[in-house]
Design a protein around this motif. Sequence first.
Motif, PDB file in Angstrom:
ATOM      1  N   ILE A 159       4.371   5.828   3.271  1.00 57.27           N
ATOM      2  CA  ILE A 159       5.573   5.017   2.485  1.00 57.27           C
ATOM      3  C   ILE A 159       6.985   4.561   2.819  1.00 57.27           C
ATOM      4  CG2 ILE A 159       4.696   6.501   0.500  1.00 57.27           C
ATOM      5  CD1 ILE A 159       6.756   8.188   0.897  1.00 57.27           C
ATOM      6  N   TYR A 160       7.134   5.077   4.127  1.00 56.82           N
ATOM      7  CA  TYR A 160       8.232   4.552   4.968  1.00 56.82           C
ATOM      8  C   TYR A 160       8.269   2.951   5.458  1.00 56.82           C
ATOM      9  CZ  TYR A 160      12.012   3.905   8.487  1.00 56.82           C
ATOM     10  OH  TYR A 160      13.131   3.235   8.990  1.00 56.82           O
ATOM     11  N   GLU A 161       6.853   3.138   6.060  1.00 56.60           N
ATOM     12  CA  GLU A 161       6.279   2.102   6.470  1.00 56.60           C
ATOM     13  C   GLU A 161       6.260   0.820   5.621  1.00 56.60           C
ATOM     14  OE1 GLU A 161       2.950   2.936   8.960  1.00 56.60           O
ATOM     15  OE2 GLU A 161       4.178   3.702  10.501  1.00 56.60           O
ATOM     16  N   LYS A 162       5.599   1.377   4.428  1.00 57.87           N
ATOM     17  CA  LYS A 162       5.628   0.323   3.439  1.00 57.87           C
ATOM     18  C   LYS A 162       6.416  -0.119   2.525  1.00 57.87           C
ATOM     19  CE  LYS A 162       0.856  -0.287   3.863  1.00 57.87           C
ATOM     20  NZ  LYS A 162       0.334  -1.776   3.786  1.00 57.87           N
ATOM     21  N   HIS A 163       7.299   1.057   1.995  1.00 53.25           N
ATOM     22  CA  HIS A 163       8.318   0.453   1.205  1.00 53.25           C
ATOM     23  C   HIS A 163      10.042   0.883   1.847  1.00 53.25           C
ATOM     24  CE1 HIS A 163       5.373  -0.829  -1.596  1.00 53.25           C
ATOM     25  NE2 HIS A 163       4.749   0.367  -1.504  1.00 53.25           N
ATOM     26  N   LYS A 171      11.001  16.715   2.950  1.00 54.36           N
ATOM     27  CA  LYS A 171      11.512  16.494   1.708  1.00 54.36           C
ATOM     28  C   LYS A 171      10.192  16.202   0.557  1.00 54.36           C
ATOM     29  CE  LYS A 171      16.170  15.154   3.030  1.00 54.36           C
ATOM     30  NZ  LYS A 171      17.086  14.018   3.293  1.00 54.36           N
ATOM     31  N   LEU A 172       9.366  15.519   1.120  1.00 56.54           N
ATOM     32  CA  LEU A 172       8.414  15.030   0.275  1.00 56.54           C
ATOM     33  C   LEU A 172       7.438  16.307  -0.103  1.00 56.54           C
ATOM     34  CD1 LEU A 172       6.482  12.883  -0.739  1.00 56.54           C
ATOM     35  CD2 LEU A 172       5.488  12.743   1.044  1.00 56.54           C
ATOM     36  N   MET A 173       7.349  17.406   0.705  1.00 58.45           N
ATOM     37  CA  MET A 173       6.642  18.505   0.212  1.00 58.45           C
ATOM     38  C   MET A 173       7.654  19.215  -0.769  1.00 58.45           C
ATOM     39  SD  MET A 173       4.045  19.187   1.826  1.00 58.45           S
ATOM     40  CE  MET A 173       3.546  21.009   1.880  1.00 58.45           C
ATOM     41  N   LEU A 235       7.082   7.394  -6.453  1.00 60.25           N
ATOM     42  CA  LEU A 235       8.056   7.416  -5.611  1.00 60.25           C
ATOM     43  C   LEU A 235       8.955   6.220  -5.476  1.00 60.25           C
ATOM     44  CD1 LEU A 235       5.943   9.443  -2.792  1.00 60.25           C
ATOM     45  CD2 LEU A 235       8.291   9.978  -3.725  1.00 60.25           C
ATOM     46  N   LYS A 236       8.171   4.948  -5.767  1.00 60.73           N
ATOM     47  CA  LYS A 236       9.008   3.554  -5.638  1.00 60.73           C
ATOM     48  C   LYS A 236       9.991   3.613  -6.814  1.00 60.73           C
ATOM     49  CE  LYS A 236       6.630  -0.024  -5.238  1.00 60.73           C
ATOM     50  NZ  LYS A 236       5.068  -0.814  -5.582  1.00 60.73           N
ATOM     51  N   GLY A 237       9.419   4.152  -7.974  1.00 58.84           N
ATOM     52  CA  GLY A 237      10.214   4.157  -9.144  1.00 58.84           C
ATOM     53  C   GLY A 237      11.534   5.052  -9.114  1.00 58.84           C
ATOM     54  N   GLU A 238      11.381   5.954  -8.437  1.00 62.25           N
ATOM     55  CA  GLU A 238      12.360   7.056  -8.132  1.00 62.25           C
ATOM     56  C   GLU A 238      13.334   6.596  -7.230  1.00 62.25           C
ATOM     57  OE1 GLU A 238      13.076  11.730  -7.729  1.00 62.25           O
ATOM     58  OE2 GLU A 238      11.233  10.827  -8.787  1.00 62.25           O
ATOM     59  N   PHE A 239      12.786   6.208  -6.003  1.00 59.97           N
ATOM     60  CA  PHE A 239      13.777   5.996  -4.650  1.00 59.97           C
ATOM     61  C   PHE A 239      14.298   4.430  -4.590  1.00 59.97           C
ATOM     62  CE2 PHE A 239      11.635  10.077  -3.863  1.00 59.97           C
ATOM     63  CZ  PHE A 239      12.747  10.895  -3.617  1.00 59.97           C
TER      64      PHE A 239
END
Length: 241
Positions: A159-163, A171-173, A235-239
């Motif tokens: 998700i770091y590479e993509k967005h 933190k994801l856990m 995650l995109k909607g939140e971060f």
Amino acid sequence: MNELIPTSQNENGDITLSGRELHEFLEVKTAYKDWFPRMVEYGFQENIDFILVAQKRATNNPRNPFTEFTDHQIKLDMAKEIAMIQRSVRGKEARQYFLQVEKMWNSPEMIIKRAMDFQQKKILQLETQIHEEKPYTDFGKVVAISDGAISVGAFAKLIYEKHGINIGRNKLMQWLRDKGYLIKQGREKNNPKQNYIEQGLFKVSPTIISRTEGDVQSNTTLVTGKGQIKLMELLKGEFIR
């Protein structure tokens, strides 16, 4: 042409009409609930020549607030035969009307119109499909149906590479625990909850670790392709602002 009895079109493109409305037009004295079964005895078959339509209607009786209202949606060929069976002025009038409806239905203009309507329906279905599949377009639909489950750490990297969402594994856990996807404490901490496994969002990969006191099983939480799609959208909607 005056519409003596309203007609419609079913999903297969057949002309249909209400059995009750036909019964009313023919001015049959016998009650509909008795009359229609008699008509069926002339060789008509349910789900081929007609379908049952049942509705609940409100009543003024507090003890029985609803009553079932039964109707039938019948095809035009069946309606024509029923009209002939009546041997009445109304029956003859209905049959002539049905013949006119059939003639108009098979006219070149109506054939073209039906083809255009069918094409429009396919366009709407395609637009709906595109809308429903929108979450897949950013990440690849093939991921959602693959068995390419990855670890939470690998998903954090993805998700770091993509967005550009720099959340990291730990933190994801924590985010997954806070959102209720993973078990928060106990021996099964960080394992996905059973209902999310059943939904196909996570998998558990067991690993046997050999120790001097005996073998111990350790579980690794994996995010499935379907889970990657769903979680990435959340995650995109939140971060991402």
